[in-house]
Design an enzyme around this catalytic site. Structure first.
Site, PDB file in Angstrom:
ATOM      1  N   GLY A  46       0.832  -1.194   0.000  1.00 42.29           N
ATOM      2  CA  GLY A  46       0.000   0.000   0.000  1.00 42.29           C
ATOM      3  C   GLY A  46       0.869   1.248   0.000  1.00 42.29           C
ATOM      4  O   GLY A  46       1.464   1.585  -1.020  1.00 42.29           O
ATOM      5  N   SER A 113       6.544  -4.392  -2.328  1.00 51.60           N
ATOM      6  CA  SER A 113       6.008  -3.093  -2.701  1.00 51.60           C
ATOM      7  C   SER A 113       6.212  -2.125  -1.535  1.00 51.60           C
ATOM      8  O   SER A 113       7.338  -1.985  -1.057  1.00 51.60           O
ATOM      9  CB  SER A 113       4.537  -3.242  -3.108  1.00 51.60           C
ATOM     10  N   TRP A 114       5.156  -1.448  -1.055  1.00 50.16           N
ATOM     11  CA  TRP A 114       5.317  -0.627   0.149  1.00 50.16           C
ATOM     12  C   TRP A 114       5.861  -1.467   1.306  1.00 50.16           C
ATOM     13  O   TRP A 114       6.619  -0.976   2.137  1.00 50.16           O
ATOM     14  CB  TRP A 114       3.995   0.024   0.556  1.00 50.16           C
ATOM     15  N   ASP A 270       7.403  -5.232 -14.000  1.00 49.98           N
ATOM     16  CA  ASP A 270       6.667  -4.531 -12.951  1.00 49.98           C
ATOM     17  C   ASP A 270       6.401  -3.098 -13.410  1.00 49.98           C
ATOM     18  O   ASP A 270       7.328  -2.327 -13.618  1.00 49.98           O
ATOM     19  CB  ASP A 270       7.500  -4.550 -11.660  1.00 49.98           C
ATOM     20  N   HIS A 298       4.149  -6.891 -11.062  1.00 50.13           N
ATOM     21  CA  HIS A 298       4.345  -6.384  -9.713  1.00 50.13           C
ATOM     22  C   HIS A 298       3.910  -7.347  -8.616  1.00 50.13           C
ATOM     23  O   HIS A 298       4.511  -7.397  -7.548  1.00 50.13           O
ATOM     24  CB  HIS A 298       3.574  -5.067  -9.557  1.00 50.13           C
TER      25      HIS A 298
END
Length: 319
Positions: A46, A113-114, A270, A298
């Site tokens: 996120g 990711s985050w 990605d 991703h």
């Protein structure tokens, strides 16, 4: 899309609860696997994405004590979608509070990711508490990364159809700064506009997260509660430049974690967190294992990426 055969079987958690980390926030956490096992914490993406039962399955439940955490405002944590006192540094402090609460000395930290951002920053702040890092879809919250995904001329060139839907809620004269325009509406008083923007923001990311667009993933963006938390918290962090003092904070602090065993898994195609970020990290941190997934975007749920993440977790079972 069917589950990867590399995943471990579905399991239930054996413990869950809420950790009060401030006067405002209470965070949901859960434990599954082996209660006497080797601790691993899964940090979701996120920010604002939340965890799910699927996230337990990257880890051998006979070996690992698997800990999942919903970050501030995300998932089951309360209050949902809250931006108050919600920064990178408060989330790092929360992870350390949870470690102390669960009486864990050191753990493996897993994030994509985050979640890779947060894993890296946590490890740089508390290197003595991290046994290993498993990272996927590297995101360092640099302005170049945000421009690629949220300004015309980057990811929009690959997904022009999805981009047209993403910009629809924003007047043309504000489209030069999509993060600012969305942030204004996602934090505004107009509830209908807030929800429209939350769904459009979330749909853009869900549409672009896999090499092949996954309708199930895209449908998630139509869920009011999830979309609002995801979009509000993401735009809050991105508008505030991740609450970092410098644009290259993570790269500048790699020496603090150079000694920690680490595996970096990056989808070659990605579009959300383009491979150049992982490559930049690899160049300053060659000690970490690094691998491009040749047929992945991703998402952690793409077959090759899933298999490599499970393999990485298996490799660190002996630590």
């Amino acid at each position: 899309m069917p589950d990867s055969p590399a995943l471990y079987p579905k399991i239930d958690n054996y413990d869950s609860g809420f950790l009060k980390v401030s006067d405002v926030h209470s965070l949901y956490y859960e434990q599954s696997g082996n209660p006497q096992g080797k601790p691993v914490i899964y940090l979701h993406g996120g920010p604002g994405g939340g965890v799910s039962a699927h996230d337990r399955r990257y880890f051998d439940p006979s070996v690992y004590r698997i800990i999942l955490l919903d970050q501030r405002g995300a998932g089951k944590s309360t209050p949902t979608a809250s931006l108050e006192d919600n920064t990178t540094w408060s989330l790092v402090a929360d992870i350390e509070k949870l470690r102390e609460h669960l009486k864990i000395d050191k753990w493996v930290v897993f994030g994509g990711s985050w979640g890779s951002t947060l894993s890296l920053v946590y490890a740089q702040e508390y290197p003595d508490r991290v046994k290993a890092l498993i990272l996927r879809g590297i995101f360092m919250l640099r302005q170049s990364e945000l421009r690629w995904f949220y300004e015309h001329g980057g990811a929009s060139n690959i997904f022009p159809d999805a981009w047209d839907e993403f910009v629809k809620p924003i007047p043309e004269d504000e489209r030069g700064s999509m993060i600012s325009a969305y942030h204004k509406r996602l934090t505004g008083e107009d509830e209908e506009q807030r929800m429209q923007c939350a769904k459009a923001w979330s749909t853009w990311e869900c549409t672009t997260s896999k090499l092949y667009v996954d309708p199930v993933e895209v449908a998630k963006a139509s869920q009011d509660t999830w979309a609002l938390a995801f979009a509000r918290i993401e735009s809050h962090f991105f508008f505030n430049k991740g609450f970092f003092n410098t644009d290259a904070h993570i790269l500048e602090n790699v020496d603090k974690i150079r000694h920690i065993p680490a595996t970096i898994v990056q989808g070659r195609y990605d579009v959300v967190c383009p491979a150049t970020s992982a490559w930049d990290l690899h160049k300053v941190w060659p000690e970490a294992k690094f691998e491009f997934m040749a047929d992945a975007g991703h998402s952690a749920k793409e077959l090759a990426t899933t298999a490599r993440l499970v393999e990485a977790a298996d490799e660190y079972k002996t630590l």
